[in-house]
Motif scaffolding. Structure first.
Motif, PDB file in Angstrom:
ATOM      1  N   SER A 112       0.909  -1.328   0.072  1.00  0.00           N
ATOM      2  CA  SER A 112      -0.029   0.124  -0.023  1.00  0.00           C
ATOM      3  C   SER A 112       0.826   0.824  -0.203  1.00  0.00           C
ATOM      4  CB  SER A 112      -1.004  -0.499   1.064  1.00  0.00           C
ATOM      5  OG  SER A 112      -1.706   1.090   1.364  1.00  0.00           O
ATOM      6  N   ILE A 113       1.355   2.039  -1.452  1.00  0.00           N
ATOM      7  CA  ILE A 113       1.859   3.027  -1.430  1.00  0.00           C
ATOM      8  C   ILE A 113       1.119   3.764  -0.104  1.00  0.00           C
ATOM      9  CG2 ILE A 113       2.688   4.902  -2.455  1.00  0.00           C
ATOM     10  CD1 ILE A 113       4.053   2.324  -2.962  1.00  0.00           C
ATOM     11  N   LEU A 114      -0.281   4.160  -0.149  1.00  0.00           N
ATOM     12  CA  LEU A 114      -0.554   5.782   0.625  1.00  0.00           C
ATOM     13  C   LEU A 114      -0.485   5.585   2.261  1.00  0.00           C
ATOM     14  CD1 LEU A 114      -3.452   6.556  -1.768  1.00  0.00           C
ATOM     15  CD2 LEU A 114      -1.847   7.486  -1.414  1.00  0.00           C
ATOM     16  N   GLY A 115      -0.304   4.037   1.969  1.00  0.00           N
ATOM     17  CA  GLY A 115      -0.119   3.465   3.631  1.00  0.00           C
ATOM     18  C   GLY A 115       1.384   3.531   3.905  1.00  0.00           C
ATOM     19  N   SER A 116       1.868   3.122   3.726  1.00  0.00           N
ATOM     20  CA  SER A 116       3.489   2.902   3.120  1.00  0.00           C
ATOM     21  C   SER A 116       3.308   1.957   4.060  1.00  0.00           C
ATOM     22  CB  SER A 116       4.210   4.695   4.309  1.00  0.00           C
ATOM     23  OG  SER A 116       3.613   5.278   3.366  1.00  0.00           O
ATOM     24  N   SER A 117       2.648   1.196   3.573  1.00  0.00           N
ATOM     25  CA  SER A 117       3.382  -0.381   4.775  1.00  0.00           C
ATOM     26  C   SER A 117       2.934  -1.825   2.985  1.00  0.00           C
ATOM     27  CB  SER A 117       1.963  -0.487   5.067  1.00  0.00           C
ATOM     28  OG  SER A 117       0.842  -0.765   4.810  1.00  0.00           O
ATOM     29  N   ILE A 118       3.335  -2.735   3.687  1.00  0.00           N
ATOM     30  CA  ILE A 118       3.832  -4.207   3.125  1.00  0.00           C
ATOM     31  C   ILE A 118       3.641  -5.378   3.734  1.00  0.00           C
ATOM     32  CG2 ILE A 118       5.319  -5.471   1.440  1.00  0.00           C
ATOM     33  CD1 ILE A 118       7.081  -3.256   1.807  1.00  0.00           C
ATOM     34  N   LYS A 119       2.045  -6.138   3.313  1.00  0.00           N
ATOM     35  CA  LYS A 119       1.662  -7.602   3.236  1.00  0.00           C
ATOM     36  C   LYS A 119       2.999  -8.399   2.862  1.00  0.00           C
ATOM     37  CE  LYS A 119      -1.836  -5.071   6.424  1.00  0.00           C
ATOM     38  NZ  LYS A 119      -3.375  -5.922   6.521  1.00  0.00           N
ATOM     39  N   ILE A 120       3.218  -9.875   3.373  1.00  0.00           N
ATOM     40  CA  ILE A 120       3.830 -10.282   2.861  1.00  0.00           C
ATOM     41  C   ILE A 120       3.882 -11.910   3.475  1.00  0.00           C
ATOM     42  CG2 ILE A 120       6.698 -11.774   2.336  1.00  0.00           C
ATOM     43  CD1 ILE A 120       7.694  -8.573   2.810  1.00  0.00           C
ATOM     44  N   SER A 121       3.361 -12.743   2.634  1.00  0.00           N
ATOM     45  CA  SER A 121       2.751 -14.193   3.330  1.00  0.00           C
ATOM     46  C   SER A 121       3.301 -14.965   2.517  1.00  0.00           C
ATOM     47  CB  SER A 121       1.453 -14.337   3.318  1.00  0.00           C
ATOM     48  OG  SER A 121       0.449 -13.882   1.343  1.00  0.00           O
ATOM     49  N   ASN A 122       3.776 -16.407   3.577  1.00  0.00           N
ATOM     50  CA  ASN A 122       4.028 -17.509   2.909  1.00  0.00           C
ATOM     51  C   ASN A 122       5.623 -17.326   2.454  1.00  0.00           C
ATOM     52  OD1 ASN A 122       1.523 -18.735   2.914  1.00  0.00           O
ATOM     53  ND2 ASN A 122       0.644 -18.349   1.427  1.00  0.00           N
ATOM     54  N   ILE A 123       6.674 -17.343   3.413  1.00  0.00           N
ATOM     55  CA  ILE A 123       8.029 -17.412   2.947  1.00  0.00           C
ATOM     56  C   ILE A 123       8.493 -18.124   3.074  1.00  0.00           C
ATOM     57  CG2 ILE A 123      10.371 -16.539   3.521  1.00  0.00           C
ATOM     58  CD1 ILE A 123       7.268 -14.537   4.875  1.00  0.00           C
ATOM     59  N   GLU A 124       8.912 -19.461   3.144  1.00  0.00           N
ATOM     60  CA  GLU A 124       9.821 -20.714   2.819  1.00  0.00           C
ATOM     61  C   GLU A 124      10.931 -20.670   2.613  1.00  0.00           C
ATOM     62  OE1 GLU A 124       7.457 -23.335   0.563  1.00  0.00           O
ATOM     63  OE2 GLU A 124       5.255 -23.044   2.044  1.00  0.00           O
ATOM     64  N   VAL A 125      12.305 -21.292   3.689  1.00  0.00           N
ATOM     65  CA  VAL A 125      13.261 -21.395   3.184  1.00  0.00           C
ATOM     66  C   VAL A 125      13.892 -22.905   3.215  1.00  0.00           C
ATOM     67  CG1 VAL A 125      15.755 -21.112   4.268  1.00  0.00           C
ATOM     68  CG2 VAL A 125      13.967 -19.672   4.927  1.00  0.00           C
ATOM     69  N   LYS A 126      14.144 -23.812   1.957  1.00  0.00           N
ATOM     70  CA  LYS A 126      13.883 -25.105   1.802  1.00  0.00           C
ATOM     71  C   LYS A 126      15.203 -26.104   2.625  1.00  0.00           C
ATOM     72  CE  LYS A 126      15.194 -28.077  -1.853  1.00  0.00           C
ATOM     73  NZ  LYS A 126      15.893 -28.176  -3.509  1.00  0.00           N
ATOM     74  N   ASN A 127      14.632 -27.169   2.951  1.00  0.00           N
ATOM     75  CA  ASN A 127      14.924 -27.455   4.396  1.00  0.00           C
ATOM     76  C   ASN A 127      16.941 -28.241   3.411  1.00  0.00           C
ATOM     77  OD1 ASN A 127      16.248 -28.908   6.382  1.00  0.00           O
ATOM     78  ND2 ASN A 127      14.455 -30.449   6.868  1.00  0.00           N
ATOM     79  N   LEU A 128      17.639 -28.866   4.289  1.00  0.00           N
ATOM     80  CA  LEU A 128      18.578 -29.426   3.668  1.00  0.00           C
ATOM     81  C   LEU A 128      18.460 -30.453   3.330  1.00  0.00           C
ATOM     82  CD1 LEU A 128      19.788 -27.544   6.516  1.00  0.00           C
ATOM     83  CD2 LEU A 128      21.971 -28.418   5.967  1.00  0.00           C
ATOM     84  N   ASP A 129      18.816 -31.115   2.086  1.00  0.00           N
ATOM     85  CA  ASP A 129      19.088 -32.726   1.100  1.00  0.00           C
ATOM     86  C   ASP A 129      19.133 -33.454   2.198  1.00  0.00           C
ATOM     87  OD1 ASP A 129      18.594 -31.277  -0.496  1.00  0.00           O
ATOM     88  OD2 ASP A 129      21.048 -32.163  -1.432  1.00  0.00           O
ATOM     89  N   GLY A 130      18.546 -35.110   2.738  1.00  0.00           N
ATOM     90  CA  GLY A 130      17.838 -35.368   3.311  1.00  0.00           C
ATOM     91  C   GLY A 130      17.005 -36.023   4.702  1.00  0.00           C
TER      92      GLY A 130
END
Length: 260
Positions: free
Chosen positions: A56-74
């Motif tokens: 929201s540019i007028l609200g000067s805000s950001i909402k981010i959802s569902n961030i994922e960091v991949k697990n190590l192999d195995g």
């Protein structure tokens, strides 16, 4: 100016305003996504993905959802870290400068999946193996250190993203899901609220990797308190009696020393 011309000019003006706002929202979304992915890949050394970004540019805000960091192999879980929501408030005028100023970031609903398994008779866990990129370890080869330095130098000259400075980061409602099939552990551990100030890529700010190192130190301490020193200790000690033929003697000694 007659009424008809006034209406037409008003509509044109509003259309231009909406187009500009839409363009700025798109630009901010792109900057934020690239920032999370690039910084995440660089600092964590694992693939990072971002779900939805709503600016929201007028609200000067950001909402981010569902961030994922991949697990190590195995390891069993697809991801080692999942974050439900990130909310941020930024200084609008800083979007047009070299450094984006973010007033605050609230990270809510993060889960870290801690796993312990046996691999070729050796016991390993993903949190100890998962080392946020920091200082070069003593075991790093000269070739690896040199390659790391060259990559860092290249990144400085090929810098595409803006610098950023976050006044405050707050991490709420975070938990560790501790799982080990062979130790019969499946437990959720809730973490206390964490706050960090003056974080970013600019000079004299706390770097992202330093924040991650502090978070992981807290995670390992919580695991120690809740599992190693908690009510599961005796249960795990009983399990160790049946592991002599399944893991190496060195791994068994380490586990016995940990849980004695």
């Amino acid at each position: 100016m007659n009424k008809k011309k006034f209406i037409i000019l008003s509509l044109v003006f509003l259309s231009l305003v909406f187009l500009i706002l839409d363009f700025l929202s798109y630009r901010v979304d792109k900057i934020v996504k690239n920032l999370i992915i690039d910084q995440g890949n660089q600092v964590l050394g694992q693939q990072v993905s971002v779900g939805k970004i709503d600016t929201s540019i007028l609200g000067s805000s950001i909402k981010i959802s569902n961030i994922e960091v991949k697990n190590l192999d195995g390891f069993k879980n697809k991801n080692i870290i999942q974050i439900k929501n990130i909310n941020a408030n930024f200084v609008l005028t800083s979007l047009f400068k070299d450094t984006i100023i973010i007033k605050d970031i609230n990270i809510d609903g993060a889960t870290l999946y801690y796993e312990v398994l046996i691999n070729n008779k050796e016991v390993k866990d993903n949190v100890s193996s998962f080392k946020p990129a920091g200082k070069n370890s003593a075991g790093s080869s000269a070739k690896e250190i040199e390659a790391s330095k060259e990559l860092e130098t290249k990144n400085q000259f090929k810098k595409k993203n803006k610098d950023f400075l976050i006044n405050q980061i707050t991490i709420n409602n975070t938990k560790i899901n501790a799982f080990s099939e062979f130790l019969d552990i499946n437990k959720d551990i809730n973490l206390n609220k964490m706050s960090f100030n003056n974080v970013g890529t600019v000079e004299k700010s706390t770097k992202f990797k330093e924040v991650l190192q502090m978070v992981f130190t807290n995670v390992l301490l919580s695991i120690n308190n809740e599992i190693i020193q908690g009510d599961l200790k005796n249960k795990i000690k009983d399990k160790l009696k049946n592991l002599k033929n399944k893991i190496s003697s060195e791994s068994l000694k380490k586990l016995e020393k940990t849980f004695r």
